[in-house]
Write an enzyme that holds these catalytic residues in place. Structure first.
Site, PDB file in Angstrom:
ATOM      1  N   LYS A  77     -12.869  53.074  65.578  1.00  0.00           N
ATOM      2  CA  LYS A  77     -11.990  54.234  65.416  1.00  0.00           C
ATOM      3  C   LYS A  77     -10.539  53.915  65.711  1.00  0.00           C
ATOM      4  O   LYS A  77      -9.617  54.299  64.982  1.00  0.00           O
ATOM      5  CB  LYS A  77     -12.462  55.356  66.345  1.00  0.00           C
ATOM      6  CG  LYS A  77     -11.662  56.624  66.249  1.00  0.00           C
ATOM      7  CD  LYS A  77     -11.835  57.259  64.908  1.00  0.00           C
ATOM      8  CE  LYS A  77     -10.999  58.467  64.638  1.00  0.00           C
ATOM      9  NZ  LYS A  77     -11.032  58.875  63.245  1.00  0.00           N
ATOM     10  N   TRP A  88     -16.554  45.510  69.989  1.00  0.00           N
ATOM     11  CA  TRP A  88     -16.234  45.258  68.579  1.00  0.00           C
ATOM     12  C   TRP A  88     -15.789  43.799  68.561  1.00  0.00           C
ATOM     13  O   TRP A  88     -14.711  43.468  69.011  1.00  0.00           O
ATOM     14  CB  TRP A  88     -15.092  46.163  68.112  1.00  0.00           C
ATOM     15  CG  TRP A  88     -14.849  46.091  66.650  1.00  0.00           C
ATOM     16  CD1 TRP A  88     -15.441  46.841  65.670  1.00  0.00           C
ATOM     17  CD2 TRP A  88     -13.931  45.229  65.957  1.00  0.00           C
ATOM     18  NE1 TRP A  88     -14.947  46.483  64.438  1.00  0.00           N
ATOM     19  CE2 TRP A  88     -14.027  45.500  64.583  1.00  0.00           C
ATOM     20  CE3 TRP A  88     -13.019  44.246  66.376  1.00  0.00           C
ATOM     21  CZ2 TRP A  88     -13.261  44.823  63.620  1.00  0.00           C
ATOM     22  CZ3 TRP A  88     -12.265  43.570  65.431  1.00  0.00           C
ATOM     23  CH2 TRP A  88     -12.396  43.868  64.068  1.00  0.00           C
ATOM     24  N   GLU A 132      -6.883  57.540  49.344  1.00  0.00           N
ATOM     25  CA  GLU A 132      -7.654  58.038  50.499  1.00  0.00           C
ATOM     26  C   GLU A 132      -9.129  58.228  50.143  1.00  0.00           C
ATOM     27  O   GLU A 132     -10.020  57.860  50.916  1.00  0.00           O
ATOM     28  CB  GLU A 132      -7.045  59.352  51.017  1.00  0.00           C
ATOM     29  CG  GLU A 132      -7.757  59.982  52.185  1.00  0.00           C
ATOM     30  CD  GLU A 132      -7.876  59.089  53.413  1.00  0.00           C
ATOM     31  OE1 GLU A 132      -8.677  59.435  54.304  1.00  0.00           O
ATOM     32  OE2 GLU A 132      -7.214  58.031  53.466  1.00  0.00           O
ATOM     33  N   LYS A 165     -12.213  56.333  52.023  1.00  0.00           N
ATOM     34  CA  LYS A 165     -13.333  57.056  52.646  1.00  0.00           C
ATOM     35  C   LYS A 165     -14.663  56.551  52.092  1.00  0.00           C
ATOM     36  O   LYS A 165     -15.608  56.261  52.815  1.00  0.00           O
ATOM     37  CB  LYS A 165     -13.211  58.574  52.418  1.00  0.00           C
ATOM     38  CG  LYS A 165     -12.103  59.222  53.238  1.00  0.00           C
ATOM     39  CD  LYS A 165     -12.418  59.449  54.666  1.00  0.00           C
ATOM     40  CE  LYS A 165     -11.798  58.471  55.645  1.00  0.00           C
ATOM     41  NZ  LYS A 165     -10.386  58.333  55.697  1.00  0.00           N
ATOM     42  N   ASN A 203     -11.014  44.784  76.922  1.00  0.00           N
ATOM     43  CA  ASN A 203     -10.668  45.209  75.555  1.00  0.00           C
ATOM     44  C   ASN A 203      -9.334  44.547  75.236  1.00  0.00           C
ATOM     45  O   ASN A 203      -8.406  44.605  76.039  1.00  0.00           O
ATOM     46  CB  ASN A 203     -10.524  46.733  75.491  1.00  0.00           C
ATOM     47  CG  ASN A 203      -9.988  47.187  74.117  1.00  0.00           C
ATOM     48  OD1 ASN A 203     -10.149  46.493  73.124  1.00  0.00           O
ATOM     49  ND2 ASN A 203      -9.311  48.329  74.107  1.00  0.00           N
ATOM     50  N   GLY A 204      -9.237  43.868  74.090  1.00  0.00           N
ATOM     51  CA  GLY A 204      -7.996  43.174  73.734  1.00  0.00           C
ATOM     52  C   GLY A 204      -8.288  41.755  73.297  1.00  0.00           C
ATOM     53  O   GLY A 204      -9.438  41.401  73.028  1.00  0.00           O
ATOM     54  N   GLU A 249     -15.345  53.017  53.353  1.00  0.00           N
ATOM     55  CA  GLU A 249     -15.620  52.951  54.799  1.00  0.00           C
ATOM     56  C   GLU A 249     -17.055  53.323  55.144  1.00  0.00           C
ATOM     57  O   GLU A 249     -17.700  52.678  55.955  1.00  0.00           O
ATOM     58  CB  GLU A 249     -14.723  53.944  55.542  1.00  0.00           C
ATOM     59  CG  GLU A 249     -13.332  53.496  55.837  1.00  0.00           C
ATOM     60  CD  GLU A 249     -12.648  54.504  56.758  1.00  0.00           C
ATOM     61  OE1 GLU A 249     -12.647  54.283  57.973  1.00  0.00           O
ATOM     62  OE2 GLU A 249     -12.146  55.521  56.251  1.00  0.00           O
ATOM     63  N   HIS A 283      -2.575  48.810  32.532  1.00  0.00           N
ATOM     64  CA  HIS A 283      -1.923  47.527  32.873  1.00  0.00           C
ATOM     65  C   HIS A 283      -2.896  46.559  33.529  1.00  0.00           C
ATOM     66  O   HIS A 283      -2.484  45.576  34.134  1.00  0.00           O
ATOM     67  CB  HIS A 283      -0.717  47.784  33.782  1.00  0.00           C
ATOM     68  CG  HIS A 283       0.292  48.700  33.164  1.00  0.00           C
ATOM     69  ND1 HIS A 283       1.062  48.348  32.074  1.00  0.00           N
ATOM     70  CD2 HIS A 283       0.623  49.983  33.463  1.00  0.00           C
ATOM     71  CE1 HIS A 283       1.846  49.370  31.737  1.00  0.00           C
ATOM     72  NE2 HIS A 283       1.598  50.367  32.550  1.00  0.00           N
ATOM     73  N   CYS A 343     -12.611  47.633  71.847  1.00  0.00           N
ATOM     74  CA  CYS A 343     -13.883  47.896  72.525  1.00  0.00           C
ATOM     75  C   CYS A 343     -13.721  49.133  73.390  1.00  0.00           C
ATOM     76  O   CYS A 343     -12.633  49.687  73.508  1.00  0.00           O
ATOM     77  CB  CYS A 343     -14.236  46.696  73.395  1.00  0.00           C
ATOM     78  SG  CYS A 343     -14.187  45.141  72.502  1.00  0.00           S
ATOM     79  N   ARG A 400     -15.416  53.133  69.308  1.00  0.00           N
ATOM     80  CA  ARG A 400     -14.438  52.070  69.500  1.00  0.00           C
ATOM     81  C   ARG A 400     -15.039  50.694  69.221  1.00  0.00           C
ATOM     82  O   ARG A 400     -14.320  49.699  69.202  1.00  0.00           O
ATOM     83  CB  ARG A 400     -13.890  52.096  70.933  1.00  0.00           C
ATOM     84  CG  ARG A 400     -13.211  53.397  71.309  1.00  0.00           C
ATOM     85  CD  ARG A 400     -12.735  53.351  72.740  1.00  0.00           C
ATOM     86  NE  ARG A 400     -11.789  52.290  72.917  1.00  0.00           N
ATOM     87  CZ  ARG A 400     -10.476  52.413  72.698  1.00  0.00           C
ATOM     88  NH1 ARG A 400      -9.995  53.564  72.266  1.00  0.00           N
ATOM     89  NH2 ARG A 400      -9.655  51.394  72.849  1.00  0.00           N
TER      90      ARG A 400
HETATM   91  C1  AGP Z   1      -9.496  55.859  58.519  1.00  0.00           C
HETATM   92  O1  AGP Z   1     -10.659  56.535  58.205  1.00  0.00           O
HETATM   93  C2  AGP Z   1      -9.692  54.677  59.345  1.00  0.00           C
HETATM   94  N1  AGP Z   1     -10.375  54.967  60.518  1.00  0.00           N
HETATM   95  C3  AGP Z   1      -8.434  53.861  59.592  1.00  0.00           C
HETATM   96  O2  AGP Z   1      -7.926  53.468  58.354  1.00  0.00           O
HETATM   97  C4  AGP Z   1      -7.326  54.568  60.364  1.00  0.00           C
HETATM   98  O3  AGP Z   1      -6.724  55.538  59.575  1.00  0.00           O
HETATM   99  C5  AGP Z   1      -6.274  53.534  60.775  1.00  0.00           C
HETATM  100  O4  AGP Z   1      -6.894  52.602  61.621  1.00  0.00           O
HETATM  101  C6  AGP Z   1      -5.072  54.189  61.462  1.00  0.00           C
HETATM  102  O5  AGP Z   1      -5.470  54.778  62.656  1.00  0.00           O
HETATM  103  P1  AGP Z   1      -4.405  55.678  63.467  1.00  0.00           P
HETATM  104  O6  AGP Z   1      -4.048  56.861  62.630  1.00  0.00           O
HETATM  105  O7  AGP Z   1      -5.139  56.044  64.727  1.00  0.00           O
HETATM  106  O8  AGP Z   1      -3.217  54.803  63.749  1.00  0.00           O
END
Ligand code: AGP
Length: 590
Positions: free
Chosen positions: A585, A71, A463, A467, A97-98, A470, A486, A2, A27
């Site tokens: 994030k 979050w 990747e 993307k 947060n936590g 996400e 396979h 959060c 966040r």
């Molecule tokens: C990637 O687009 C995501 N936001 C997520 O997979 C991110 O890469 C992952 O949480 C790792 O974050 P970091 O590099 O801050 O550790």
């Protein structure tokens, strides 16, 4: 994970907090709230975004306040479960947060002692515990309450009739923003940049008492001194700068981010991470950073013949078998606060001679655990989907590999020269945006997709799929092209587009075969090809051309192409690109 914000000063707090909360939404953004102090505490919170809170909240007068954007971990996104949470008399308010791991036990006990709970959250035990321990001194009550709590936290506490904030952290980041006759507290720097660039990073176990004119930090009841540091990011860095989305802005910032990261690595006089006597290497990361680590593995094993074990941090943490002793461990984390990665780093401390972290955030927790820090210079990344930090991580890895003394000098010289051309190569991909937009319009009509690649392009396939998943909510899978036959080939179908990453390298012929395999099942194919490619146009339905570069660098130009493909596919589907559902994030909980 959060976003927390707090203010104590002489200005009306409500507008300041709303502005800062909107800069912390990456966040968590499923619900939010404020509590403004004074003779009594006025709380207003709701499900949804900060802009809705701003529109709906009454004027809350006061110059000391706390705020939160959520979050959800415990209890669905709702105005009841949103923070701040208060005690029975509404005289103590808390944002958190936590995760409180022993909250059920504490809650049961507090209910027996007569406390009434209204939410489903773990957080609500905190104000009730503080109330239980309160004997006129709020910081003492907070200290006593934290003594009973297990788990991770960053908290800010406000009490009625008290012009101060009490804050504390264990496991989750918390920063104090220092200013003239007013002070701030926040989960992350972007929330503070409009007001100050002087910050104090709280350490795990610290408790801070903040007034408009003073900051006192204690640890186990003893006052400790924490260094005030300057932040060299500007408020513009955390604004859209005329782009529709932060993600598109950050994609277009990559030539600058790559250039600055090259300069940063060249100017750092730290000893080369990969010395001569490296027997083996471990790399640990999550998500996009894990994909960067995989590319690092391919290049290190190709150029230096050093065996590299790449681990997903959360899996590394659950491994029952002791981690293998390793001479050097490289950890990649753009935020430097990902809980899974921090736990893995603590585990690596037992088995690795050296831990090196590659990160984007100065002062982050990972930089305090690591023995050596390599900074990427991507600038703050606001969009949840990582883009510029990914290519900057690749650049830092290339630099790290090319500075290894055991690499052949002639090869090294040639690759260093080509590395310096990456900013313009990436600019060429950006200039080709319209071709990618056309392919993205096609892709946006499907609900499933595969990205395929071989060798260094396999992590780019992973990747690209991440993307697309996400931000566009298209179910996408990244697949090693050789694995298609396979099993995954069973899904090759006219309704499942294949994005094939086919640079002109040793994998090209095999990729041509794979494309023929899926075409034989009527699957639409979008191929990412080298600008010199003369064949793929006949084979694939659509092609996206990227500049010709040496194979190890093809990951950079193809990364930018799949980022744009995902961005525009999400845009044509009308998705909330910067704040995709259910994500955040910086993932500060395990
Ligand atoms: C990637 O687009 C995501 N936001 C997520 O997979 C991110 O890469 C992952 O949480 C790792 O974050 P970091 O590099 O801050 O550790």
């Amino acid at each position: 994970m959060c976003g927390i914000i707090g203010y104590v000063g002489n200005r009306q707090a409500q507008p300041l907090l709303l502005d800062s909360l909107s800069k912390l939404e990456y966040r968590g953004y499923d619900s939010c709230g404020l509590a403004v102090g004074g003779n009594s505490i006025k709380v207003f919170k709701n499900a949804g975004r900060v802009e809705e809170l701003r529109a709906a909240s009454p004027l809350l007068q006061g110059t000391v306040a706390i705020g939160h954007t959520r979050w959800a971990t415990h209890g669905s996104p709702s105005s009841i479960n949103a923070h701040p949470h208060v005690d029975c008399n509404g005289r103590i308010a808390v944002v958190h947060n936590g995760v409180i791991t022993n909250y059920q036990t504490l809650r049961q006990r507090l209910i027996i002692e007569g406390h009434n709970f209204v939410s489903e959250t773990d957080t609500e035990v905190i104000p009730h515990l503080i109330e239980k321990h309160y004997k006129g001194n709020i910081e003492k009550a907070v200290e006593a309450a934290l003594g009973e709590i297990e788990g991770s936290y960053a908290i800010a506490v406000l009490a009625a009739k008290d012009a101060k904030l009490v804050v504390a952290r264990k496991g989750c980041p918390l920063i104090i923003g220092v200013s003239d006759r007013e002070n701030f507290v926040a989960s992350d720097v972007p929330a503070l940049l409009e007001y100050t660039n002087s910050v104090i990073y709280l350490e795990n176990g610290d408790i801070g008492v903040i007034t408009a004119d003073s900051i006192k930090i204690t640890r186990d009841g003893i006052e400790v001194d924490r260094k005030e540091e300057k932040i060299f990011w500007s408020i513009e860095d955390v604004q859209k700068g005329g782009y529709e989305h932060f993600m598109l802005k950050e994609i277009h910032e990559q030539p600058r981010a790559i250039r600055d990261t090259i300069e940063e690595c060249l100017s750092s006089n730290s000893s080369p991470v990969l010395g001569r006597n490296i027997e083996n290497l471990s790399m640990v990361a999550c998500g996009t950073s894990y994909h960067a680590a995989l590319i690092g593995k391919y290049v290190i094993e190709e150029l230096l013949a050093i065996p590299v074990a790449v681990e997903i941090a959360s899996e590394f943490n659950h491994r029952r078998r002791q981690p293998i002793p390793t001479s050097t461990a490289i950890v990649l984390t753009q935020s430097g606060e990902t809980a899974d990665v921090l736990v893995a780093m603590k585990r690596l401390l037992e088995v690795a001679r050296t831990i090196v972290v590659i990160t984007n955030v100065p002062g982050s927790t990972a930089t305090r655990i690591a023995k050596q820090t390599v900074y990427i210079k991507a600038g703050p990344e606001v969009s949840v989907a990582a883009t510029k930090t990914f290519t900057a991580q690749l650049i830092a890895l290339y630099q790290l590999i090319l500075s290894c003394p055991s690499l052949n000098r002639r090869i090294c010289k040639r690759l260093v020269a080509e590395l310096r051309t990456m900013p313009s190569a990436v600019q060429q991909v950006l200039n080709n945006e319209s071709e990618i937009m056309d392919c993205a319009r096609i892709l946006s009509q499907y609900d499933n997709a595969f990205f395929i690649g071989r060798g260094i392009s396999f992590p780019i396939a992973l990747e690209g799929a991440l993307k697309l998943k996400e931000i566009s909510y298209i179910h996408a899978e990244g697949c090693a092209a050789g694995e298609l036959k396979h099993g995954p080939l069973a899904l090759a179908h006219k309704d499942v587009p294949i994005i094939a990453i086919t640079p002109q390298d040793s994998t090209y012929e095999a990729m041509v075969t794979n494309i023929k395999e899926v075409k034989a099942r009527d699957a639409p194919v979008i191929a990412l090809v080298d600008e010199t490619d003369g064949i793929m146009e006949q084979l694939a339905d659509f092609v996206i051309r990227v500049p010709h570069v040496t194979s190890i660098f093809s990951a950079v130009v193809n990364a930018v192409a799949v980022q744009l493909l995902a961005y525009y596919a999400a845009k044509y589907r009308g998705c909330p690109i910067d704040f995709p559902r259910n994500l955040a994030k910086s993932v500060t909980v395990e």
